[in-house]
Design a protein around this motif. Structure first.
Motif, PDB file in Angstrom:
ATOM      1  N   ASN A 136    -102.494 -63.007 -48.078  1.00  9.31           N
ATOM      2  CA  ASN A 136    -101.175 -63.248 -47.497  1.00  9.31           C
ATOM      3  C   ASN A 136    -100.995 -64.726 -47.193  1.00  9.31           C
ATOM      4  O   ASN A 136    -100.437 -65.124 -46.171  1.00  9.31           O
ATOM      5  N   MET A 188     -91.552 -60.686 -34.829  1.00 10.12           N
ATOM      6  CA  MET A 188     -91.965 -59.955 -33.631  1.00 10.12           C
ATOM      7  C   MET A 188     -93.289 -60.507 -33.136  1.00 10.12           C
ATOM      8  O   MET A 188     -94.150 -60.882 -33.919  1.00 10.12           O
ATOM      9  N   SER A 189     -93.411 -60.552 -31.835  1.00 12.01           N
ATOM     10  CA  SER A 189     -94.505 -61.281 -31.232  1.00 12.01           C
ATOM     11  C   SER A 189     -95.066 -60.411 -30.111  1.00 12.01           C
ATOM     12  O   SER A 189     -94.620 -60.483 -28.978  1.00 12.01           O
ATOM     13  N   MET A 190     -96.024 -59.564 -30.488  1.00 10.45           N
ATOM     14  CA  MET A 190     -96.542 -58.585 -29.514  1.00 10.45           C
ATOM     15  C   MET A 190     -98.021 -58.805 -29.219  1.00 10.45           C
ATOM     16  O   MET A 190     -98.456 -58.768 -28.072  1.00 10.45           O
ATOM     17  N   THR A 191     -98.795 -58.988 -30.304  1.00 11.38           N
ATOM     18  CA  THR A 191    -100.253 -58.993 -30.179  1.00 11.38           C
ATOM     19  C   THR A 191    -100.739 -60.164 -29.326  1.00 11.38           C
ATOM     20  O   THR A 191    -100.339 -61.304 -29.550  1.00 11.38           O
ATOM     21  N   LEU A 197    -104.192 -55.570 -45.758  1.00 14.89           N
ATOM     22  CA  LEU A 197    -103.326 -56.034 -44.668  1.00 14.89           C
ATOM     23  C   LEU A 197    -102.480 -54.919 -44.061  1.00 14.89           C
ATOM     24  O   LEU A 197    -102.349 -54.809 -42.843  1.00 14.89           O
ATOM     25  N   PHE A 212    -100.924 -63.429 -32.504  1.00 18.51           N
ATOM     26  CA  PHE A 212    -100.498 -63.205 -33.891  1.00 18.51           C
ATOM     27  C   PHE A 212     -98.988 -63.159 -33.936  1.00 18.51           C
ATOM     28  O   PHE A 212     -98.390 -62.172 -33.497  1.00 18.51           O
ATOM     29  N   THR A 213     -98.360 -64.201 -34.410  1.00 16.42           N
ATOM     30  CA  THR A 213     -96.910 -64.157 -34.621  1.00 16.42           C
ATOM     31  C   THR A 213     -96.638 -64.728 -35.993  1.00 16.42           C
ATOM     32  O   THR A 213     -96.820 -65.927 -36.234  1.00 16.42           O
ATOM     33  N   SER A 214     -96.231 -63.837 -36.893  1.00 14.68           N
ATOM     34  CA  SER A 214     -95.999 -64.295 -38.260  1.00 14.68           C
ATOM     35  C   SER A 214     -94.651 -64.983 -38.372  1.00 14.68           C
ATOM     36  O   SER A 214     -93.733 -64.717 -37.605  1.00 14.68           O
ATOM     37  N   SER A 218     -98.930 -67.249 -40.345  1.00 19.61           N
ATOM     38  CA  SER A 218     -99.111 -66.417 -39.148  1.00 19.61           C
ATOM     39  C   SER A 218     -99.724 -67.315 -38.084  1.00 19.61           C
ATOM     40  O   SER A 218    -100.688 -68.022 -38.349  1.00 19.61           O
ATOM     41  N   GLY A 260    -105.514 -57.693 -26.851  1.00 18.20           N
ATOM     42  CA  GLY A 260    -105.097 -56.401 -27.383  1.00 18.20           C
ATOM     43  C   GLY A 260    -103.885 -56.460 -28.284  1.00 18.20           C
ATOM     44  O   GLY A 260    -102.878 -57.084 -27.931  1.00 18.20           O
ATOM     45  N   GLY A 261    -104.011 -55.799 -29.433  1.00 15.10           N
ATOM     46  CA  GLY A 261    -102.894 -55.709 -30.365  1.00 15.10           C
ATOM     47  C   GLY A 261    -102.342 -54.294 -30.453  1.00 15.10           C
ATOM     48  O   GLY A 261    -101.139 -54.075 -30.322  1.00 15.10           O
ATOM     49  N   SER A 262    -103.239 -53.309 -30.658  1.00 15.39           N
ATOM     50  CA  SER A 262    -102.769 -51.911 -30.643  1.00 15.39           C
ATOM     51  C   SER A 262    -102.298 -51.562 -29.236  1.00 15.39           C
ATOM     52  O   SER A 262    -101.251 -50.944 -29.044  1.00 15.39           O
ATOM     53  N   ASP A 263    -103.091 -51.979 -28.275  1.00 12.61           N
ATOM     54  CA  ASP A 263    -102.825 -51.619 -26.879  1.00 12.61           C
ATOM     55  C   ASP A 263    -101.962 -52.694 -26.220  1.00 12.61           C
ATOM     56  O   ASP A 263    -102.440 -53.494 -25.413  1.00 12.61           O
ATOM     57  N   MET A 299     -89.498 -57.999 -41.190  1.00 15.53           N
ATOM     58  CA  MET A 299     -89.251 -58.094 -39.740  1.00 15.53           C
ATOM     59  C   MET A 299     -87.760 -58.264 -39.449  1.00 15.53           C
ATOM     60  O   MET A 299     -87.251 -57.748 -38.452  1.00 15.53           O
ATOM     61  N   LYS A 316    -106.232 -66.795 -43.069  1.00 11.52           N
ATOM     62  CA  LYS A 316    -106.319 -65.361 -43.334  1.00 11.52           C
ATOM     63  C   LYS A 316    -107.038 -65.044 -44.637  1.00 11.52           C
ATOM     64  O   LYS A 316    -107.109 -65.880 -45.539  1.00 11.52           O
TER      65      LYS A 316
END
Ligand SMILES: Cc1cc2nc3c(=O)[nH]c(=O)nc-3n(C[C@H](O)[C@H](O)[C@H](O)COP(=O)(O)OP(=O)(O)OC[C@H]3O[C@@H](n4cnc5c(N)ncnc54)[C@H](O)[C@@H]3O)c2cc1C
Length: 418
Positions: free
Chosen positions: A258, A177-180, A416, A211-213, A263, A184-187, A133, A255
């Motif tokens: 990993n 990175m902190s998106m999911t 993963l 989800f932020t690793s 995460s 929605g994760g893909s979207d 990342m 998880k």
């Protein structure tokens, strides 16, 4: 009472040299990064050493622990790692696995970094997540040149400097990175986190991330809904005045694999963020980071396949069945050959794509190849990794199903990247 002698058990594999890999070294030269061979060789010996192999094992046996509060009840939101995690991170950062191409103008810098990432990754997969990342954040961050000027040199620094402190006072930074989000994760266009502009040009971020690793990273790129639409923001964990940004860690994920890597689920309680790229251009901006991690997903899966080959062939060379070494039994030879061919193919295509990454800026054909082939390869290599790991595990017989063989760890890691 002595009941039996122990024999026909396989000796420990470490120390081994993980750079003894013709498919890797040949493609390093073919893709124009032969100048990095000495460092790849150095990392191969380090990664296969008894010390690093033990760091990886123990960092997964003793996963990170979340401390939401200190002993006096203050909110701290910190994650504690086993010291071996830090040793792994230190080797990765000091060899530039997280950022060397951004500092190195030599042709082949991304290829060199891919080979090093792959060679070292056999020590532990989990810590390669924040390393990846940090590598990936730079192209996206450049959409805010002011922030990039401050952060980029520290993101590329070869000093591993752990701990929550104001970023500019640190000798090196790690990014995330902190998106999911939950829905929605893909979207990611479905993100509900909001960003409200402030008079000083910053934004107040309110919402959650599912989800932020590596939440102990120094800075994160995140997506939030601003007045102009979904936008990309940079959030440091510690603000310029030294106080902590309001990123609350709700819990760590339990998880499948990993395990060494933390995460987390996060909440932003009026956290302060800086806009990266234009308002409304969030996906277009952060996709540059996602694209770089896509290459690392291929490298990570190829690393796992190589680990399967290294461990299974070692076992077969020493274990005897029906009067012959396993490696000399025709059916097992066939299985091992299939594992090697697939691993070599994954290694070769990964290096080809790293080469395309190096050449994409100056060669439109390479840019076009990278655009399509990276997505297809990421799909295929990552999809094959679990089946490859299962086959490698089976070469050990029942021993491969036992935790201490290390094969269950490899097997759990394999899905993963997809
Ligand atoms: C160990 C780990 C670490 C992670 N770390 C981070 C992190 O640091 N930051 C972060 O932001 N996220 C992180 N993630 C989350 C990850 O990015 C998401 O899980 C991923 O993007 C998928 O999103 P989702 O889980 O919401 O699945 P969904 O989007 O709900 O997808 C579910 C399934 O549907 C499929 N699918 C999606 N769209 C379509 C379509 N149009 N047609 C057909 N099928 C479709 C998907 O491929 C998937 O198989 C992490 C995940 C894991 C497992």
């Amino acid at each position: 009472m002595r009941t039996h002698d122990v024999f026909n058990q396989v000796p420990p594999i470490a120390p081994f040299d993980n750079s003894r890999n013709p498919a890797l070294i040949e493609s390093l030269h073919r893709e124009g990064a032969g100048w990095a061979e000495a460092e790849v060789r150095e990392l191969g010996i380090l990664a296969g050493g008894t010390e690093a192999q033990e760091w990886g094992r123990v960092a997964n046996e003793y996963p990170p622990v979340l401390h939401t509060h200190d002993r006096y009840g203050h909110r701290i939101d910190e994650v504690e790692f086993h010291p071996y995690w830090h040793n792994l991170m230190d080797v990765a950062v000091s060899h530039g696995l997280h950022g060397s191409p951004w500092q190195d103008d030599r042709p082949g810098a991304h290829t060199a970094r891919a080979a090093k990432f792959y060679t070292w990754g056999i020590a532990d997969a989990g810590h390669m997540c924040p390393i990846s990342m940090t590598y990936a954040v730079v192209p996206a961050l450049r959409h805010n040149p002011e922030l990039a000027a401050i952060y980029e040199p520290l993101l590329a620094s070869r000093v591993y400097d752990f701990g929550l402190r104001e970023p500019s006072t640190k000798a090196g930074l790690i990014a995330g990175m902190s998106m999911t989000e939950k829905q929605g994760g893909s979207d990611v266009r479905a993100n509900t986190t909001t960003a409200t502009p402030q008079p000083d040009g910053t934004y107040r971020i309110v919402g959650h991330k599912w989800f932020t690793s590596h939440p102990m990273g120094d800075m994160f790129l995140t997506l939030a809904q601003a007045p102009g639409g979904l936008s990309c923001f940079m959030l440091p964990r510690v603000l310029p005045d030294g106080t902590r940004n309001a990123l609350r860690i709700q819990r760590l994920k339990d998880k499948l694999g990993n395990k060494s890597n933390a995460s987390s689920e996060l909440e932003y309680e009026n956290a302060i963020g800086w806009l990266v790229g234009a308002e409304g251009a969030g996906v277009r901006t952060i996709i540059e980071m996602v694209n770089m991690t896509r290459l690392d997903c291929v490298i990570g899966s190829a690393t796992g396949m190589r680990a399967g080959v290294v461990f299974a062939t070692h076992h077969a060379r020493h274990r005897e069945v029906f009067g012959k070494k396993l490696v000399d039994q025709p059916a097992m030879r066939n299985v091992l050959a299939d594992l090697v061919i697939e691993s070599d193919a994954a290694t070769t295509v990964m290096m080809r794509l790293a080469g395309a990454t190096d050449r994409a800026d100056s060669d439109p054909a390479e840019a076009a190849l990278r655009r399509i082939a990276l997505a297809v390869t990421k799909y295929w290599v990552c999809k094959r990794a679990p089946a490859h790991a299962a086959e490698a595990l089976e070469c050990f017989g029942g021993n491969g199903y036992a935790e201490e063989s290390g094969m269950p760890r490899l097997y759990r890691e394999a899905p993963l990247m997809s």
